[in-house]
Scaffold this motif. Sequence first.
Motif, PDB file in Angstrom:
ATOM      1  N   GLY A 131      -9.506  16.557  -1.791  1.00  0.00           N
ATOM      2  CA  GLY A 131     -10.798  16.040  -2.214  1.00  0.00           C
ATOM      3  C   GLY A 131     -11.135  16.325  -3.657  1.00  0.00           C
ATOM      4  O   GLY A 131     -10.311  16.784  -4.435  1.00  0.00           O
ATOM      5  N   GLU A 132     -12.391  16.074  -3.977  1.00  0.00           N
ATOM      6  CA  GLU A 132     -12.917  16.209  -5.330  1.00  0.00           C
ATOM      7  C   GLU A 132     -13.693  17.521  -5.436  1.00  0.00           C
ATOM      8  O   GLU A 132     -14.572  17.800  -4.619  1.00  0.00           O
ATOM      9  CB  GLU A 132     -13.854  15.026  -5.599  1.00  0.00           C
ATOM     10  N   ARG A 133     -13.359  18.318  -6.444  1.00  0.00           N
ATOM     11  CA  ARG A 133     -14.057  19.593  -6.645  1.00  0.00           C
ATOM     12  C   ARG A 133     -15.409  19.324  -7.284  1.00  0.00           C
ATOM     13  O   ARG A 133     -15.501  18.678  -8.322  1.00  0.00           O
ATOM     14  CB  ARG A 133     -13.247  20.529  -7.533  1.00  0.00           C
ATOM     15  N   LEU A 134     -16.475  19.835  -6.666  1.00  0.00           N
ATOM     16  CA  LEU A 134     -17.825  19.703  -7.213  1.00  0.00           C
ATOM     17  C   LEU A 134     -18.257  20.978  -7.916  1.00  0.00           C
ATOM     18  O   LEU A 134     -18.943  20.933  -8.925  1.00  0.00           O
ATOM     19  CB  LEU A 134     -18.829  19.360  -6.117  1.00  0.00           C
ATOM     20  N   TRP A 149     -17.099  11.236   5.113  1.00  0.00           N
ATOM     21  CA  TRP A 149     -17.258  12.181   4.020  1.00  0.00           C
ATOM     22  C   TRP A 149     -17.634  13.554   4.564  1.00  0.00           C
ATOM     23  O   TRP A 149     -18.444  13.656   5.489  1.00  0.00           O
ATOM     24  CB  TRP A 149     -18.328  11.711   3.050  1.00  0.00           C
ATOM     25  N   PHE A 201     -15.994  21.360  -2.307  1.00  0.00           N
ATOM     26  CA  PHE A 201     -15.242  20.113  -2.423  1.00  0.00           C
ATOM     27  C   PHE A 201     -15.878  19.029  -1.573  1.00  0.00           C
ATOM     28  O   PHE A 201     -16.399  19.301  -0.492  1.00  0.00           O
ATOM     29  CB  PHE A 201     -13.796  20.306  -1.936  1.00  0.00           C
ATOM     30  N   ARG A 202     -15.809  17.790  -2.060  1.00  0.00           N
ATOM     31  CA  ARG A 202     -16.236  16.613  -1.306  1.00  0.00           C
ATOM     32  C   ARG A 202     -14.975  15.844  -0.947  1.00  0.00           C
ATOM     33  O   ARG A 202     -14.182  15.503  -1.828  1.00  0.00           O
ATOM     34  CB  ARG A 202     -17.181  15.760  -2.157  1.00  0.00           C
ATOM     35  N   CYS A 203     -14.785  15.568   0.344  1.00  0.00           N
ATOM     36  CA  CYS A 203     -13.549  14.945   0.817  1.00  0.00           C
ATOM     37  C   CYS A 203     -13.864  13.747   1.715  1.00  0.00           C
ATOM     38  O   CYS A 203     -14.754  13.815   2.554  1.00  0.00           O
ATOM     39  CB  CYS A 203     -12.722  15.934   1.628  1.00  0.00           C
ATOM     40  N   ARG A 223      -7.620  20.998  -3.390  1.00  0.00           N
ATOM     41  CA  ARG A 223      -7.426  20.022  -4.469  1.00  0.00           C
ATOM     42  C   ARG A 223      -6.615  18.825  -4.001  1.00  0.00           C
ATOM     43  O   ARG A 223      -6.786  17.725  -4.510  1.00  0.00           O
ATOM     44  CB  ARG A 223      -6.716  20.675  -5.656  1.00  0.00           C
TER      45      ARG A 223
END
Length: 97
Positions: free
Chosen positions: A31-34, A7, A39-41, A28
């Motif tokens: 990963g996930e946009r926080l 992560w 972003f968390r990838c 995008r």
Amino acid sequence: MAEPRRWYLFTYDIRNPKRWRKVYELMRGYGERLQLSVFRCSLNDRDREKLRWELAQVMAEEDTLLVLGLCGSCVERVRAINPKEGWPEDPAPFRVL
């Protein structure tokens, strides 16, 4: 055998709106946009290096990128909280370093 995934937290500061949009669209896909520029990838080593190379092609020298590796317990503590939802009842152990 598949490469292990780790992560990462990516955050960036892009000075030009057109470049910012390109970086945002690129992230995008990974990963996930926080937050707007966070972003968390979950990436293996090959994907991480591919993403870093792709970002280098878009970003200018004046832009900044911060990549933080997250351990398993750190990933669980990273929370994106919508103001409508509020903070969780059980406070996570936050420490100022």
